[in-house]
Design a protein around this motif. Structure first.
Motif, PDB file in Angstrom:
ATOM      1  N   ASP A   1       0.823  -1.207   0.000  1.00 22.63           N
ATOM      2  CA  ASP A   1       0.000   0.000   0.000  1.00 22.63           C
ATOM      3  C   ASP A   1       0.860   1.262   0.000  1.00 22.63           C
ATOM      4  OD1 ASP A   1      -2.267   1.482  -0.055  1.00 22.63           O
ATOM      5  OD2 ASP A   1      -2.746   1.268   2.071  1.00 22.63           O
ATOM      6  N   LEU A   2       2.009   1.213   0.684  1.00 20.72           N
ATOM      7  CA  LEU A   2       2.905   2.361   0.698  1.00 20.72           C
ATOM      8  C   LEU A   2       3.527   2.627  -0.663  1.00 20.72           C
ATOM      9  CD1 LEU A   2       4.747   1.822   4.101  1.00 20.72           C
ATOM     10  CD2 LEU A   2       3.099   3.629   3.556  1.00 20.72           C
ATOM     11  N   ASN A   3       3.564   1.615  -1.499  1.00 24.72           N
ATOM     12  CA  ASN A   3       4.130   1.801  -2.841  1.00 24.72           C
ATOM     13  C   ASN A   3       3.204   2.577  -3.768  1.00 24.72           C
ATOM     14  OD1 ASN A   3       6.145   1.343  -4.876  1.00 24.72           O
ATOM     15  ND2 ASN A   3       4.798  -0.229  -5.740  1.00 24.72           N
ATOM     16  N   ASN A   4       1.939   2.677  -3.392  1.00 22.76           N
ATOM     17  CA  ASN A   4       0.983   3.395  -4.228  1.00 22.76           C
ATOM     18  C   ASN A   4       1.166   4.908  -4.082  1.00 22.76           C
ATOM     19  OD1 ASN A   4      -0.263   0.996  -5.103  1.00 22.76           O
ATOM     20  ND2 ASN A   4      -1.583   0.948  -3.272  1.00 22.76           N
ATOM     21  N   ILE A   5       1.002   5.615  -5.181  1.00 21.80           N
ATOM     22  CA  ILE A   5       1.064   7.081  -5.177  1.00 21.80           C
ATOM     23  C   ILE A   5      -0.346   7.604  -4.959  1.00 21.80           C
ATOM     24  CG2 ILE A   5       1.658   9.146  -6.495  1.00 21.80           C
ATOM     25  CD1 ILE A   5       3.714   7.544  -8.000  1.00 21.80           C
ATOM     26  N   ILE A   6      -0.641   8.015  -3.734  1.00 27.76           N
ATOM     27  CA  ILE A   6      -1.967   8.536  -3.430  1.00 27.76           C
ATOM     28  C   ILE A   6      -2.130   9.926  -4.027  1.00 27.76           C
ATOM     29  CG2 ILE A   6      -2.178   7.119  -1.359  1.00 27.76           C
ATOM     30  CD1 ILE A   6      -1.358   9.505   0.303  1.00 27.76           C
ATOM     31  N   PHE A   7      -3.351  10.409  -4.093  1.00 29.49           N
ATOM     32  CA  PHE A   7      -3.658  11.647  -4.809  1.00 29.49           C
ATOM     33  C   PHE A   7      -2.981  12.861  -4.189  1.00 29.49           C
ATOM     34  CE2 PHE A   7      -6.647  11.697  -1.352  1.00 29.49           C
ATOM     35  CZ  PHE A   7      -6.834  13.037  -1.064  1.00 29.49           C
ATOM     36  N   SER A   8      -2.714  12.836  -2.876  1.00 31.26           N
ATOM     37  CA  SER A   8      -2.144  14.006  -2.210  1.00 31.26           C
ATOM     38  C   SER A   8      -0.687  14.241  -2.599  1.00 31.26           C
ATOM     39  CB  SER A   8      -2.255  13.844  -0.693  1.00 31.26           C
ATOM     40  OG  SER A   8      -1.614  12.666  -0.260  1.00 31.26           O
ATOM     41  N   ILE A   9       0.008  13.219  -3.110  1.00 34.50           N
ATOM     42  CA  ILE A   9       1.421  13.388  -3.460  1.00 34.50           C
ATOM     43  C   ILE A   9       1.575  14.273  -4.698  1.00 34.50           C
ATOM     44  CG2 ILE A   9       3.534  12.189  -4.138  1.00 34.50           C
ATOM     45  CD1 ILE A   9       2.656   9.845  -2.422  1.00 34.50           C
ATOM     46  N   PRO A  10       0.962  13.921  -5.851  1.00 33.67           N
ATOM     47  CA  PRO A  10       1.096  14.851  -6.985  1.00 33.67           C
ATOM     48  C   PRO A  10       0.403  16.182  -6.746  1.00 33.67           C
ATOM     49  CG  PRO A  10      -0.451  13.092  -7.506  1.00 33.67           C
ATOM     50  CD  PRO A  10       0.199  12.717  -6.213  1.00 33.67           C
ATOM     51  N   ALA A  11      -0.646  16.201  -5.906  1.00 29.06           N
ATOM     52  CA  ALA A  11      -1.356  17.457  -5.639  1.00 29.06           C
ATOM     53  C   ALA A  11      -0.459  18.439  -4.894  1.00 29.06           C
ATOM     54  CB  ALA A  11      -2.620  17.174  -4.839  1.00 29.06           C
ATOM     55  N   LYS A  12       0.290  17.958  -3.909  1.00 30.99           N
ATOM     56  CA  LYS A  12       1.135  18.882  -3.147  1.00 30.99           C
ATOM     57  C   LYS A  12       2.272  19.421  -4.003  1.00 30.99           C
ATOM     58  CE  LYS A  12       4.493  15.662  -1.137  1.00 30.99           C
ATOM     59  NZ  LYS A  12       5.101  15.153   0.116  1.00 30.99           N
ATOM     60  N   TYR A  13       2.839  18.586  -4.892  1.00 29.49           N
ATOM     61  CA  TYR A  13       3.901  19.086  -5.765  1.00 29.49           C
ATOM     62  C   TYR A  13       3.361  20.093  -6.772  1.00 29.49           C
ATOM     63  CZ  TYR A  13       7.230  15.693  -3.954  1.00 29.49           C
ATOM     64  OH  TYR A  13       8.076  14.981  -3.136  1.00 29.49           O
ATOM     65  N   MET A  14       2.150  19.866  -7.247  1.00 31.26           N
ATOM     66  CA  MET A  14       1.548  20.830  -8.170  1.00 31.26           C
ATOM     67  C   MET A  14       1.357  22.179  -7.490  1.00 31.26           C
ATOM     68  SD  MET A  14       0.438  20.910 -11.341  1.00 31.26           S
ATOM     69  CE  MET A  14       1.000  22.571 -11.634  1.00 31.26           C
ATOM     70  N   LEU A  15       0.982  22.164  -6.224  1.00 26.58           N
ATOM     71  CA  LEU A  15       0.802  23.412  -5.484  1.00 26.58           C
ATOM     72  C   LEU A  15       2.138  24.096  -5.203  1.00 26.58           C
ATOM     73  CD1 LEU A  15      -1.953  22.162  -3.039  1.00 26.58           C
ATOM     74  CD2 LEU A  15      -2.242  23.880  -4.815  1.00 26.58           C
ATOM     75  N   VAL A  16       3.188  23.313  -4.993  1.00 24.69           N
ATOM     76  CA  VAL A  16       4.525  23.898  -4.796  1.00 24.69           C
ATOM     77  C   VAL A  16       4.951  24.664  -6.042  1.00 24.69           C
ATOM     78  CG1 VAL A  16       6.970  23.370  -4.495  1.00 24.69           C
ATOM     79  CG2 VAL A  16       5.267  22.206  -3.083  1.00 24.69           C
ATOM     80  N   TYR A  17       4.802  24.039  -7.196  1.00 22.93           N
ATOM     81  CA  TYR A  17       5.237  24.675  -8.438  1.00 22.93           C
ATOM     82  C   TYR A  17       4.328  25.843  -8.813  1.00 22.93           C
ATOM     83  CZ  TYR A  17       7.631  20.189  -8.575  1.00 22.93           C
ATOM     84  OH  TYR A  17       8.382  19.098  -8.255  1.00 22.93           O
ATOM     85  N   LEU A  18       3.047  25.738  -8.495  1.00 25.95           N
ATOM     86  CA  LEU A  18       2.124  26.827  -8.799  1.00 25.95           C
ATOM     87  C   LEU A  18       2.400  28.039  -7.909  1.00 25.95           C
ATOM     88  CD1 LEU A  18      -0.267  27.764 -10.473  1.00 25.95           C
ATOM     89  CD2 LEU A  18      -1.794  26.731  -8.767  1.00 25.95           C
ATOM     90  N   THR A  19       2.699  27.811  -6.640  1.00 26.56           N
ATOM     91  CA  THR A  19       3.042  28.922  -5.737  1.00 26.56           C
ATOM     92  C   THR A  19       4.309  29.627  -6.204  1.00 26.56           C
ATOM     93  OG1 THR A  19       2.046  27.698  -3.896  1.00 26.56           O
ATOM     94  CG2 THR A  19       3.490  29.543  -3.350  1.00 26.56           C
ATOM     95  N   THR A  20       5.301  28.844  -6.598  1.00 22.67           N
ATOM     96  CA  THR A  20       6.544  29.441  -7.107  1.00 22.67           C
ATOM     97  C   THR A  20       6.272  30.262  -8.359  1.00 22.67           C
ATOM     98  OG1 THR A  20       7.791  27.563  -6.232  1.00 22.67           O
ATOM     99  CG2 THR A  20       8.876  28.934  -7.888  1.00 22.67           C
ATOM    100  N   PHE A  21       5.420  29.771  -9.227  1.00 23.67           N
ATOM    101  CA  PHE A  21       5.101  30.475 -10.473  1.00 23.67           C
ATOM    102  C   PHE A  21       4.383  31.792 -10.190  1.00 23.67           C
ATOM    103  CE2 PHE A  21       2.241  31.033 -14.205  1.00 23.67           C
ATOM    104  CZ  PHE A  21       3.224  31.268 -15.151  1.00 23.67           C
ATOM    105  N   VAL A  22       3.440  31.793  -9.259  1.00 23.43           N
ATOM    106  CA  VAL A  22       2.717  33.022  -8.921  1.00 23.43           C
ATOM    107  C   VAL A  22       3.666  34.057  -8.317  1.00 23.43           C
ATOM    108  CG1 VAL A  22       0.912  34.009  -7.462  1.00 23.43           C
ATOM    109  CG2 VAL A  22       0.515  31.851  -8.647  1.00 23.43           C
ATOM    110  N   ALA A  23       4.569  33.619  -7.433  1.00 22.61           N
ATOM    111  CA  ALA A  23       5.540  34.548  -6.840  1.00 22.61           C
ATOM    112  C   ALA A  23       6.468  35.124  -7.901  1.00 22.61           C
ATOM    113  CB  ALA A  23       6.344  33.833  -5.756  1.00 22.61           C
ATOM    114  N   GLN A  24       6.890  34.306  -8.852  1.00 17.66           N
ATOM    115  CA  GLN A  24       7.756  34.801  -9.920  1.00 17.66           C
ATOM    116  C   GLN A  24       7.016  35.781 -10.828  1.00 17.66           C
ATOM    117  OE1 GLN A  24       9.016  31.076 -11.576  1.00 17.66           O
ATOM    118  NE2 GLN A  24      10.748  30.855 -10.173  1.00 17.66           N
ATOM    119  N   LEU A  25       5.733  35.551 -11.052  1.00 17.42           N
ATOM    120  CA  LEU A  25       4.948  36.523 -11.813  1.00 17.42           C
ATOM    121  C   LEU A  25       4.822  37.845 -11.055  1.00 17.42           C
ATOM    122  CD1 LEU A  25       2.007  34.391 -13.293  1.00 17.42           C
ATOM    123  CD2 LEU A  25       4.065  35.204 -14.450  1.00 17.42           C
TER     124      LEU A  25
END
Length: 371
Positions: free
Chosen positions: A95-119
């Motif tokens: 079960d730990l080997n599975n990529i749950i939905f919160s993993i890609p979601a948190k990385y997407m928010l990291v990159y989106l926050t960085t993009f907004v700050a750079q804008l």
């Protein structure tokens, strides 16, 4: 607990064997650090909205609110992953080997926050460079290109995670290290370029006022501190991902980037009021200091003239016979000298007022550029 375990990896051939400490211990540390930095960002964000929520334009307030919202969602998804790994799926390696939905979601928010700050900082460059001429606004183009590059690479990374479904399958993808390197390198390069352009524009704004230069130096410090923190975290993420593959230590600086961007934007906006207060205090101290500097010499000059007037008649009495003609000549000479001293004092005061006006305009221009 330090023995190798069938823990998830993100590279086909990890350089280190994954252990419980290097994988789940690093994830727990990242979650704690992330929560602490989120508290700092939320505090400065609420202070900003409390003080400047009514005065600032809706676009500026919307940017701060958006950054705080993204940071909040990122913290929620990070805590969800931690809870799932340590509570819901603890001990179940399949079960730990599975990529749950919160993993890609948190990385997407990291990159989106960085993009907004750079804008946001790109908009600052656009506004500040307008005072130097239209051609200086082209400096914002490479910043936007690097911001789009890191956001696109981050989006591809999230898409690869979602498509893989498991860490084992994701680790067999050669494209993962490429997109991670592009995203981290693009983030670091964009932040460094933003700092270089802001410093260049500030240095290009020549001013002869000492206090205006000191205020610009404070803006340099804001830009350099911001760039040092975010660029270091982005570079450290790529370094740990490649040279410490098989562990999740790279998550710590990666998640910290979100809240560092929030804090840097909010602190820059909140610093405008303190800069204005320093400008006002410096202008008042300038008026006081310069008035003393110009009044003392004129006072001394008047006293010296009066002493000379008292000595001149005494000398004339010893050398010439007293008479009405010599008395009137001494009086007229004394009056002319007094009028000359008064005229010089008025000219000094007028030049002082002009210098104060120039210095005040330059200080207000530097503050409006910071806005």
């Amino acid at each position: 607990m330090d023995a190798p375990i069938p823990a998830p990896t993100l590279m086909p051939h990890p350089r280190t064997s994954p252990t419980f400490v290097s994988v789940y211990g690093a994830q727990m540390i990242a979650s704690i650090v992330n929560s602490v930095l989120y508290g700092v960002g939320a505090f400065v964000g609420m202070q900003y909205l409390k003080r400047y929520g009514r005065s600032d334009p809706i676009l500026v307030k919307g940017t701060v609110f958006l950054l705080m919202l993204l940071a909040t969602l990122e913290t929620i998804f990070t805590d969800h992953q931690t809870y799932s790994n340590f509570i819901l799926s603890f001990g179940d390696m399949a079960d730990l080997n599975n990529i749950i939905f919160s993993i890609p979601a948190k990385y997407m928010l990291v990159y989106l926050t960085t993009f907004v700050a750079q804008l946001f900082f790109s908009a600052c460059i656009w506004i500040v460079s307008s005072s130097l001429g239209p051609k200086f606004r082209l400096l914002v183009v490479p910043v936007l290109m690097l911001a789009l590059l890191q956001f696109t690479a981050g989006t591809i990374q999230v898409a690869l995670m979602s498509a893989a479904g498991t860490f084992l399958k994701l680790g067999n993808s050669q494209r993962m290290i490429i997109v991670v390197s592009i995203q981290g390198g693009g983030t670091a390069a964009c932040d460094l370029l933003i700092t270089f352009i802001l410093v260049y524009i500030f240095r290009k704004t020549n001013t002869a006022a000492h206090r205006t230069k000191s205020l610009l130096d404070k803006l340099f410090n804001y830009a350099l501190n911001r760039s040092a923190a975010t660029s270091f975290c982005a570079s450290l993420t790529v370094f740990l991902f490649y040279y410490s593959s098989g562990s999740f230590y790279f998550i710590i600086p990666s998640l910290a980037t979100t809240h560092l961007n929030v804090v840097s934007v909010v602190c820059l906006l909140s610093s405008r009021s303190s800069l204005r207060d320093k400008i006002d205090s410096s202008m008042s101290s300038t008026r006081k200091d310069t008035s003393r500097t110009y009044r003392v010499p004129s006072f001394v000059a008047v006293k010296r003239t009066q002493a000379e007037d008292e000595e001149r008649p005494a000398e004339s009495e010893n050398t010439e016979p007293s008479g009405s003609g010599s008395g009137s000549g001494s009086a007229s000479g004394s009056g002319s000298r007094r009028s000359e001293t008064s005229r010089r004092s008025e000219q000094s005061e007028r030049s002082l007022e002009r210098s104060e006006g120039i210095e005040r305009n330059e200080a207000e221009a530097s503050t409006s550029s910071a806005d």
